[in-house]
Each structure stands twice: as structure tokens, then as C-alpha cells.
Design a protein around this motif. Structure first.
Motif, mmCIF file in Angstrom:
data_model
loop_
_atom_site.group_PDB
_atom_site.id
_atom_site.type_symbol
_atom_site.label_atom_id
_atom_site.label_comp_id
_atom_site.label_asym_id
_atom_site.label_seq_id
_atom_site.Cartn_x
_atom_site.Cartn_y
_atom_site.Cartn_z
ATOM 1 N N UNK A 35 12.096 -34.126 10.337
ATOM 2 C CA UNK A 35 11.883 -33.424 11.177
ATOM 3 C C UNK A 35 9.873 -33.308 11.781
ATOM 4 N N UNK A 36 9.581 -32.876 12.510
ATOM 5 C CA UNK A 36 8.265 -33.764 12.990
ATOM 6 C C UNK A 36 7.643 -32.543 13.645
ATOM 7 N N UNK A 37 6.392 -32.055 13.196
ATOM 8 C CA UNK A 37 6.021 -31.098 14.070
ATOM 9 C C UNK A 37 4.313 -31.346 14.107
ATOM 10 N N UNK A 40 3.845 -33.426 9.356
ATOM 11 C CA UNK A 40 3.247 -33.989 10.994
ATOM 12 C C UNK A 40 2.866 -34.417 11.014
ATOM 13 N N UNK A 41 2.939 -35.151 12.177
ATOM 14 C CA UNK A 41 3.139 -36.241 12.533
ATOM 15 C C UNK A 41 2.326 -36.948 12.510
ATOM 16 N N UNK A 42 0.530 -36.538 12.010
ATOM 17 C CA UNK A 42 0.215 -37.583 10.732
ATOM 18 C C UNK A 42 0.500 -37.895 10.034
ATOM 19 N N UNK A 43 1.043 -36.887 9.191
ATOM 20 C CA UNK A 43 1.530 -37.707 7.504
ATOM 21 C C UNK A 43 2.590 -39.007 7.982
ATOM 22 N N UNK A 44 3.372 -38.778 8.896
ATOM 23 C CA UNK A 44 4.286 -39.603 9.677
ATOM 24 C C UNK A 44 4.319 -40.691 9.414
ATOM 25 N N UNK A 83 -0.120 -38.543 22.448
ATOM 26 C CA UNK A 83 0.242 -39.700 22.092
ATOM 27 C C UNK A 83 -0.045 -39.015 20.738
ATOM 28 N N UNK A 84 0.491 -38.461 19.771
ATOM 29 C CA UNK A 84 1.331 -37.587 18.975
ATOM 30 C C UNK A 84 2.446 -37.611 18.991
ATOM 31 N N UNK A 85 2.909 -36.756 20.163
ATOM 32 C CA UNK A 85 4.485 -37.213 20.614
ATOM 33 C C UNK A 85 5.081 -38.443 20.963
ATOM 34 N N UNK A 86 3.971 -39.042 20.916
ATOM 35 C CA UNK A 86 5.071 -40.404 20.976
ATOM 36 C C UNK A 86 4.748 -41.679 19.529
ATOM 37 N N UNK A 87 3.962 -40.946 18.847
ATOM 38 C CA UNK A 87 3.724 -42.110 17.787
ATOM 39 C C UNK A 87 5.347 -40.871 17.265
#
Length: 727
Positions: free
Chosen positions: A627-629, A667-671, A709-713
Motif C-alpha cells: 500500500x503506497x502513498x 511512501x513511494x520513496x521507500x518503495x 513520476x512518483x505515481x509512475x514509480x
């Protein structure tokens, strides 16, 4: 010719001929002894490994050494544990020390290195069908020995009774279909042995010295023979002990049925590895083994296996180079996950690969050099607030168009991240990746904000994380580090700053295969773009593009790619790019699910229902769900909702790669660098997906670019299913 001389000359010729026959016979007896002994010991090794045949292994005995007309390979074992090139040694009085092996007083290391070289060439051959290099092993079996488990360079040295256990304990690394593919290639590579070595009974005519008149006082040849020790003629071996004959190796008791069952059961009980750990696409396997004559770059779009290749490459370099290999990345938590994966992927070299975040690496450098530095989050925040109040509050940059975070990023990533120390450098700087143009007055205020911030940090006796990198880089310029690292592999290189790249480059310089940068400019989610030339690094002619997507389904990739189809970004090689597109997508599956929720409460309710829905599918459990935010607030809301519903949860901040049956929330960064069977993206707004770039000014366009870009990641972390909920 004096009387009797011709007869004497013929006698000498016959004696020389007899001696030649004796020597040939001795050599033949020695060869027979070696072949006979080899036959016995090789048969014993074959018998010791025979039980593997009942566990899915194929034993290829007496194969031709590729590239040689006569040399043979005792045995090649192909099975679930990989490929083992086995050579039996009937050696007594063996000692191993300091990566060298001795047989009595003789250093026989080179004999094992020939086996290592064969294994290396076999790696290259099997890479063409996708076998990872670490799955090919060179094994020397000491006949008649037990309890031996040593390494001489890349060769594993084991006792006759230990070989079965050593192979079986690696467990199942290849599936039946993969074993068949590898076996077929091995049968082509290791061909059947040809004819036996020829037997020759014809000797060359001996060459005798010209007859000379005997000199006064010269003893008769018979007198020399009389004085030889024991009556044996000097220069010829005692026929009772043929030279080169090896004393037979005493047999060791074969493994009992219970020992065999135990060894095979150990292999069966070993946790199977994920397919990517042992089997790659041939293009990936070739990149893993490829040698570059300086810094290199491996790039490719999301899902092309860049992190996988980086981990395999680190293991490969650790096996084939002296010294340690550093694997690093910007994401603080990713090295812990990679360490767990490497432990299973390459247990033989895990102690020679150092996995650490780039800030952790900088911290270690400073501590080893005795450079004082202090990181204190609260004091860093206080210094920024004070600097903002002194310089920027109420200024031309204090508007509702940008929050303070934007200017904090400008100072941290653009100014400090690119190593700027003078106003003149910033005044004319191309701010790569920053669409919002700054006029001279705005730039001056930003520079004054930077200076005030540095003063406030100094007043509090602290440094921030950008300072930590700069200090380490300066220290390496002052006194380069030599010998510690043989190679540095950088994952998600597009997220690093210019100073970070300079620091990591300084660890190894421009040596062949020293620096490998892995990443995708399309997935850049941090500001402060730069070029490798600015960092003093050139990868010209040393770049590789991975263009096959192995992770995502076609449907997921198509959905995610719609977000960035118009995105242009400044690539680290100095070009403006639109992102790589995979030439091939291996898998297909269900279409992603997009839901428009009425309220935040409605989104949280649907989130919980979706998690229960996907874990009800066969082969999916809580641990397969991510689950990513885009925000910490979204992480907190999702975590609370799932826990209230009784769903087990682990935050990606605490996830270290150890398999756990809990939904991973973060978070997306941690994923970045991770993947999940099912991904749920939980906090976008519908307007983000419908904005038209041509209708936005440069401020909103920049904000939109980074957000999408974050959503794409986030979306491309999904392997099988994607669910996106907006309001």
C-alpha cells in the motif's frame, strides 16, 4: 677403426636404446598408474554422487574439456542446485593456506585455476540461456578424504565423502524446466570423450656421441657401474619404484543410507529461491558478466530488472576481483532489503559485499578519518526556520506559489547537492529539472538564504545531510582511499546528487569495472539535476540499456506509462530525454482498477475491502501486498484503517527484507527498488490525472511532473495487480 671399437659402439647404442625403453616403460607405468588411480577415484566420486540422480540431478561423466582434444572433465553435475564442474584429485599430503594449495612441497594451485577457468568459460556459455553466473561452481574432490570444506580462489575443495552434502545443501535454485534448459546446453558444451590416447611402441634411434680414443687413466665404463650406489646406473630411475607412480589412495567408507537421506533431505528442506536469483534473461546475464574499461551505466525503464542485475553484478565482481564491493543507494532502507536478498542469492560472497546507504557510507568515511560532524534533526529544522525568518520571510520568494519545502530543496539539492560554494556559480547555473525560472533578484535571495542557513547550522554545532556528503567527498580528495573497494555499484543513481557521485567515484576512480551506475531518469523524484560530466565521470561508450520488462503485465505498464508519456527530463548524461520504453513485455494480466471515491472515509473503506479481496486469491497473502502513498499522512491513514480492520501491517521504514506475512505500507520513496504482487495507491486526487500540461504555467508544470513520476514509480512496483483510488 681399431679392433673391437665397432662392437663397443654397437654395445653403447644398444645400452642407450635399452635405457630409452626403460625410460619409456617407466613413463608408461607412471601414466598407467595415474590413469588407473584416476579411474578408481573418479568411479568412487561418481558412486558418492550417484544418489543425486534420484533427486532431479544429471551426472555427466568423462566429458571432453571444451577447447581441448585430449583433456577430460571428470564429471559435470546439473540439477536443482546449479551446475558443478567436478574434478577428482588423488592427492596425498594436501595443505591449503592463504588461497594456495600444496601437495607435499609442490604448489599445485595452478591445476585448480585451470578448473576455475573452465567454470568461468562455462558461466559465459550458460549465460546465453539465462543461467546466473553464481550458479556455476568449480569443485575439486580430494579422493580418500572426509571433513574437507575449503576454498582456493573460486574453487571449492571438498572431501570425497563431503561432495554430496556440499551440492545438496544449496537446495532448489532451479526448477525442472530450467534444469532441462541448462542440461541441453551443457550436453552441447561438454561433449563425449573421443578416442583413447594412442599407444606408441616405436622409439627414436638414440643419438650417440662420436667415438673417442680412450685417454690414459680413464676408467672403464664397467668400473663406473661398479661404483654406483646399489648397482643402479646413475641417471635412470630404480625400476622397482617407477617415477611418477602415485601411491593408491586408501578408500573411505561410503556414505550410509541414513547419511545419504540426511544430505538429500537437507537440500529438499532448504527454502527455494525466487526465480530471478538463479535464472535471468540472457541479456541480463550477459550484462552481469560484461567488463567495462572504466565507469559504466546500466539503464532501462521500470520493471527491466536493473536492481536484479546490480545485485548479481556485485556478487560476480566479488567473486572475480580482490577486495570488497560496495552496493549503495540513496534510499536508506533499501540496503537492508538487498542484504537479505544477497544472502540467499550469493551466500558464498555475502561477506565480501558491503551494502550501505550513501549517507551511511559518508558517515563511515568521516568517522574513520576522525572528522567531527553531528547530525541532529531538530537543530537542523531550527536552523532552517531561523534562516528563513532572517532572509526569506516577506521576500520575493515568499509567495503562495511555493511552500518553504521548494526552497529547502533548492538549497539542499541544487546548491549544496551540486557542490556550489560561490555566488557566481549559482548566478548562471542551469537548474536542470527545475521548470520554475528564477530571475537574478530571486536567485540572490535564495543564495542569501543558503548562507544564512549555513551560519545557523554552524551556530548550533551541527551539519545537515548534504554537508555530511560534502565533508566526506572533500576528505577523499584530500587523501584518496586505496584498496578498500574493488568496485562500487550504485542503484537508483538518478536520485543521487552531483556531490554524492563524486564521493563514490573517488572510492574507485576510473579503474575497469570500478563504478557501475544503475538507474532510470524517468523515475527521478528528487530535484537538483546534474550531468555526469559535472561530476567528473564519463561513461561514453560504456552504457547498456535493458529493454525487456519482466515485472509488470502489459496492462499495468500501459496504465502507468500514460502518466509520463509527455514527460521530458534532464538525463545525467547531459541530454533531454523522454524515457526508455521496453521493446518487450513478457506478461499480461487483468486491467488495473481505478476507483473514484466520494470522501476520504470512503477511500479507506474501499482500501480495506480491496486488501481482503486480493489475499483471497490463490497464491497471494498479506505479505504480497504493498500500500503506497505519496505522503506520510497517507501512510498513517492507511495504516490506521488496516489495523482497525485486523489486517497485519508493517511500515516500509521498518521492513528489512525478511519475509513477513504483513501488508507493507509506506511512501513511494521507500518503495523504490521493491516490488509486490499487488499494489494499492491510496492518496492521489482525480485532478492530478486530468490536468493538461499545456494549460499549466511553469510552476504548476514542475509540480505536476514530479507528482506523476512518483505515481509512475508507485504503479510500476506492481507485478500482477494494481488498484488506484482517488477522490
Amino acid at each position: 677403426m681399431p679392433a673391437g671399437d665397432s662392437a663397443g659402439q654397437e654395445a653403447s647404442r644398444q645400452l642407450a636404446l635399452a635405457a630409452a625403453h626403460d625410460k619409456a616403460a617407466s613413463a608408461a607405468r607412471a601414466a598407467a598408474s595415474r590413469y588407473g588411480l584416476a579411474s578408481v577415484t573418479e568411479q568412487r566420486t561418481a558412486a558418492a554422487l550417484a544418489p543425486l540422480a534420484g533427486a532431479g540431478y544429471h551426472l555427466l561423466a568423462d566429458r571432453q574439456w571444451p577447447g581441448s582434444r585430449r583433456a577430460q572433465v571428470d564429471m559435470v553435475v546439473v540439477g536443482p542446485a546449479g551446475v558443478f564442474v567436478v574434478d577428482t584429485k588423488a592427492w596425498a599430503d594436501v595443505t591449503i593456506a592463504g588461497d594456495r594449495i600444496h601437495r607435499g612441497q609442490e604448489d599445485v594451485t595452478d591445476e585448480l585455476m585451470a578448473l576455475a577457468d573452465l567454470a568461468y568459460r562455462t558461466e559465459g556459455e550458460l549465460a546465453e540461456v539465462g543461467l546466473a553466473p553464481g550458479e556455476v561452481h568449480a569443485m575439486a574432490v580430494l579422493a580418500g578424504r572426509t571433513g574437507v570444506d575449503e576454498r582456493v580462489g573460486p574453487v571449492q575443495v571438498v572431501g570425497e565423502r563431503d561432495a554430496l552434502r556440499q551440492i545438496a545443501r544449496r537446495g532448489a535454485r532451479l526448477g525442472p524446466a530450467q534444469v532441462d534448459v541448462v542440461l541441453a546446453r551443457c550436453l552441447e558444451w561438454f561433449r563425449h570423450v573421443g578416442d583413447a590416447a594412442p599407444i606408441s611402441t616405436t622409439l627414436l634411434e638414440p643419438v650417440l656421441p662420436a667415438p673417442r680414443a680412450p685417454q690414459p687413466g680413464t676408467p672403464h665404463p664397467a668400473d663406473d657401474r661398479e661404483r654406483d650406489h646399489g648397482g643402479v646406473h646413475h641417471g635412470f630411475p630404480d625400476p622397482r619404484v617407477p617415477r611418477g607412480v602415485t601411491t593408491p589412495v586408501p578408500p573411505v567408507p561410503p556414505l550410509s543410507e541414513e547419511e545419504v537421506r540426511s544430505a538429500l533431505l537437507t537440500g529438499l528442506m532448504a527454502a527455494p529461491v525466487e526465480e530471478w536469483m538463479a535464472f535471468l534473461h540472457p541479456a541480463q546475464a550477459r550484462v552481469v558478466r560484461r567488463s567495462y574499461n572504466g565507469p559504466a551505466r546500466i539503464r532501462g525503464s521500470a520493471g527491466t530488472g536493473k536492481t536484479v542485475v546490480g545485485l548479481h553484478r556485485a556478487a560476480y565482481l566479488a567473486r572475480t576481483r580482490q577486495g570488497k564491493v560496495l552496493v549503495t543507494t540513496y534510499i536508506r532502507t533499501l540496503p537492508d532489503v538487498l542484504r537479505q536478498q544477497l544472502t540467499r542469492l550469493a551466500p558464498d560472497v555475502v561477506d565480501r559485499v558491503e551494502l550501505a546507504g550513501v549517507h551511511e557510507t559518508a558517515k563511515r568515511i568521516l568517522e574513520e578519518r576522525g572528522v567531527e560532524h553531528r547530525i541532529d534533526g531538530r537543530k537542523i529544522a531550527s536552523a532552517w526556520t531561523a534562516a528563513w525568518g532572517r532572509v526569506a520571510g516577506g521576500s520575493v520568494i515568499d509567495t503562495d506559489r511555493h511552500e518553504q519545502d521548494y526552497w529547502h530543496d533548492e538549497v539542499s539539492y541544487v546548491i549544496k547537492g551540486r557542490g556550489l560554494t560561490r555566488w557566481e556559480q549559482y548566478a548562471e547555473l542551469p537548474r536542470l529539472g527545475r521548470r520554475h525560472r528564477l530571475g537574478p533578484h530571486q536567485r540572490r535571495v535564495v543564495w542569501e538564504l543558503y548562507e544564512a542557513y549555513q551560519e545557523e547550522l554552524a551556530n548550533r554545532g551541527v551539519h545537515d545531510f548534504a554537508d555530511q556528503i560534502a565533508l566526506a567527498e572533500a576528505e577523499l580528495r584530500r587523501e584518496p582511499m586505496t584498496g578498500r573497494y574493488t568496485a562500487v555499484v550504485v542503484d537508483e543513481a538518478q536520485d543521487l546528487t552531483c556531490v554524492m557521485i563524486r564521493m563514490l567515484h573517488a572510492l574507485v576512480g576510473d579503474v575497469p569495472d570500478g563504478l557501475t551506475l544503475i538507474g532510470d531518469g524517468q523515475q527521478t523524484i528528487y530535484p537538483g539535476g546534474f550531468t555526469l560530466a559535472e561530476a567528473g565521470v564519463s561513461v561514453a561508450g560504456r552504457g547498456t540499456v535493458l529493454d525487456v520488462n519482466y515485472r509488470n503485465t502489459r496492462e499495468i505498464l500501459q496504465f502507468a506509462s500514460m502518466l509520463v508519456r509527455d514527460d521530458e527530463f534532464a538525463d545525467i548524461e547531459g541530454t533531454t530525454a523522454r524515457g526508455d520504453r521496453p521493446a518487450q513485455v513478457e506478461r499480461s494480466g487483468p486491467k488495473p482498477v481505478y476507483v473514484r471515491c466520494a470522501t476520504e472515509a470512503d477511500r479507506q473503506r474501499r482500501l480495506v475491502l480491496r486488501v481482503h479481496e486480493v489475499v483471497a486469491e490463490v497464491g497471494t497473502n498479506f505479505g504480497d501486498v504493498g500500500v503506497l502513498s505519496l505522503s506520510r499522512r497517507g501512510v498513517e491513514a492507511a495504516t490506521e484503517s488496516l489495523r482497525k480492520a485486523g489486517v497485519p501491517v508493517v511500515n516500509l521504514e521498518q521492513y528489512d527484507g525478511v519475509p513477513v506475512n504483513r501488508v507493507k505500507v509506506g511512501t513511494v520513496k521507500r518503495a523504490k527498488g521493491l516490488e509486490f504482487k499487488q499494489v494499492l495507491v491510496v492518496d492521489p486526487y482525480a485532478s492530478w490525472l486530468t490536468e493538461k500540461p499545456e494549460e499549466l504555467d511553469d510552476v504548476d508544470r514542475e509540480r505536476r511532473d514530479f507528482r506523476l513520476r512518483e505515481l509512475y514509480v508507485a504503479m510500476t512496483r506492481a507485478r500482477d495487480g494494481l488498484w488506484v483510488a482517488s477522490i
